[in-house]
Design an enzyme around this catalytic site. Sequence first.
Site, mmCIF file in Angstrom:
data_model
loop_
_atom_site.group_PDB
_atom_site.id
_atom_site.type_symbol
_atom_site.label_atom_id
_atom_site.label_comp_id
_atom_site.label_asym_id
_atom_site.label_seq_id
_atom_site.Cartn_x
_atom_site.Cartn_y
_atom_site.Cartn_z
ATOM 1 N N THR A 99 14.597 4.890 10.202
ATOM 2 C CA THR A 99 15.398 3.732 10.605
ATOM 3 C C THR A 99 14.767 2.455 10.063
ATOM 4 O O THR A 99 13.562 2.246 10.183
ATOM 5 C CB THR A 99 15.491 3.668 12.146
ATOM 6 O OG1 THR A 99 15.999 4.929 12.591
ATOM 7 C CG2 THR A 99 16.398 2.544 12.606
ATOM 8 N N THR A 143 0.847 -1.204 0.000
ATOM 9 C CA THR A 143 0.000 0.000 0.000
ATOM 10 C C THR A 143 0.877 1.247 0.000
ATOM 11 O O THR A 143 0.664 2.179 -0.785
ATOM 12 C CB THR A 143 -0.935 0.007 1.233
ATOM 13 O OG1 THR A 143 -1.762 -1.159 1.179
ATOM 14 C CG2 THR A 143 -1.808 1.247 1.271
ATOM 15 N N GLN A 169 0.322 -10.321 -5.370
ATOM 16 C CA GLN A 169 -0.259 -11.670 -5.383
ATOM 17 C C GLN A 169 0.458 -12.591 -6.374
ATOM 18 O O GLN A 169 -0.007 -13.703 -6.647
ATOM 19 C CB GLN A 169 -1.761 -11.608 -5.722
ATOM 20 C CG GLN A 169 -2.603 -10.804 -4.735
ATOM 21 C CD GLN A 169 -2.844 -11.521 -3.399
ATOM 22 O OE1 GLN A 169 -2.393 -12.652 -3.184
ATOM 23 N NE2 GLN A 169 -3.546 -10.867 -2.483
ATOM 24 N N CYS A 226 -8.805 -5.821 2.432
ATOM 25 C CA CYS A 226 -8.831 -4.372 2.645
ATOM 26 C C CYS A 226 -10.227 -3.804 2.459
ATOM 27 O O CYS A 226 -10.502 -2.675 2.839
ATOM 28 C CB CYS A 226 -7.884 -3.679 1.679
ATOM 29 S SG CYS A 226 -6.207 -4.241 1.888
ATOM 30 N N HIS A 228 3.818 -10.400 3.577
ATOM 31 C CA HIS A 228 2.863 -11.238 4.315
ATOM 32 C C HIS A 228 1.992 -12.141 3.437
ATOM 33 O O HIS A 228 1.212 -12.940 3.955
ATOM 34 C CB HIS A 228 2.028 -10.400 5.292
ATOM 35 C CG HIS A 228 1.004 -9.504 4.690
ATOM 36 N ND1 HIS A 228 -0.305 -9.881 4.542
ATOM 37 C CD2 HIS A 228 1.079 -8.234 4.243
ATOM 38 C CE1 HIS A 228 -0.988 -8.871 4.026
ATOM 39 N NE2 HIS A 228 -0.169 -7.856 3.830
HETATM 40 N N1 PLP Z 1 -1.918 -5.065 -3.481
HETATM 41 C C1 PLP Z 1 -2.517 -6.253 -3.558
HETATM 42 C C2 PLP Z 1 -2.788 -6.867 -4.887
HETATM 43 C C3 PLP Z 1 -2.907 -6.924 -2.397
HETATM 44 O O1 PLP Z 1 -3.526 -8.101 -2.489
HETATM 45 C C4 PLP Z 1 -2.643 -6.319 -1.141
HETATM 46 C C5 PLP Z 1 -3.066 -6.969 0.113
HETATM 47 O O2 PLP Z 1 -4.168 -7.448 0.233
HETATM 48 C C6 PLP Z 1 -2.006 -5.066 -1.118
HETATM 49 C C7 PLP Z 1 -1.655 -4.479 -2.300
HETATM 50 C C8 PLP Z 1 -1.721 -4.366 0.174
HETATM 51 O O3 PLP Z 1 -0.514 -4.829 0.713
HETATM 52 P P1 PLP Z 1 -0.039 -4.371 2.162
HETATM 53 O O4 PLP Z 1 -0.866 -5.140 3.132
HETATM 54 O O5 PLP Z 1 1.410 -4.734 2.212
HETATM 55 O O6 PLP Z 1 -0.211 -2.908 2.247
#
Ligand code: PLP
Length: 375
Positions: free
Chosen positions: A230, A70, A172, A318, A194
């Site tokens: 940092t 993100t 993904q 999200c 993650h």
């Molecule tokens: N982009 C995609 C395609 C995702 O599936 C996700 C997480 O669901 C993200 C971005 C967001 O990643 P992060 O949790 O590292 O901000």
Amino acid sequence: MIYLDNNATTQPSKEVVDAICAALNVDWANPSSSHFPGKKAANAVSVARSQVAGLISADPEKIVFCSGATEANEAVLRHHAKKCSTLITSAAEHPSICGYYDHYQYNTEIIQIDDSGLWNIDMLEFVLKKTQGSALVAFTWANGETGVLQNAEKICDLAKKHNARCLVDATQVVGRIPLDVSTLKADYLSFCAHKLHGPKGIGVLVQLTGQDPVIMAVGGGQEKARRGGTENVPGIVGLGTACKTRRENLKKDILHMKEMRDRFEQNVRRHLPDITINGEKVLRVPNTSSIMFPGVDGMALVARLEARDVICSQVSACSSMQPEPSPALLAMGLPRDDAFSSVRFAVSVNSIEAEIDTASDLIAEEVGFLREIMV
Ligand code: PLP
């Protein structure tokens, strides 16, 4: 628990947890310090950078560690918004892209996608010709809900041909197909740890071409002045370890995920022949299955499965707090009812046959129950 929500997040592997603990216990000094423990922490970051680069065949120098996909996406979008570039994207992208233009009313061109979830390349070319030289193309390589893979090479080539910058969200995709980003004509690539059995709160922005460099935070000049602050050494080490483990097992892991996903889809289809698998006709990452159960309330199904210890979800994590059908499925042209009837399942390297078989049996039972009470 049978965990089939690996596109929301994955369980950190033992190797990752051990590496993070070691970083916290041993390499806890500040990597910017010039003393010995500082240098040791800096070395741990440098090793991790090479491990991350190794998984995607990138130049380690191009990698900028940050808090996740993100942040990486937002930084690129913000940079180009300041330059008043047109954002070329689709309504099926992850909220870290769609949310940005919705929130900031960014100057945006929306590319249509077809009923499989693929970008309309003719429309992309038409829009790129219009915006010649002042556009950012931003897309999600594999959709988090359907797993559908865009033709990334084609989209990046077109962007380059029309002198537009290109951001590829590879969250993904990394570790799910073999990747060599050194030949991809993208300018920026983002992903996080993650989804790959690494920790949350750590990811990367790979600034592939070095053209139009993005400064994520000025701060104390860390990450070669591209992202001050940092460094999150345990997170970085965890990400590096996740990438190293996946690289060492890539072929085997991809095959295993594909076998589990295909077995799951075959089982569910055998029990429930009227299902549709969203995006089934085109290339998908090997772990993802978005299934439409006609006449079934997807939210009710997810809840009933959770009560039986099968964990899955309806839309991207999200956006899962909103009781709205998936924008990605709507953009593919699914009627609202069908989008509401769709559920996302995502296996991982930890999935095993017995779980897959139990989960599909329980899905059949619960779908049968919901259909009975709905008539
Ligand atoms: N982009 C995609 C395609 C995702 O599936 C996700 C997480 O669901 C993200 C971005 C967001 O990643 P992060 O949790 O590292 O901000």
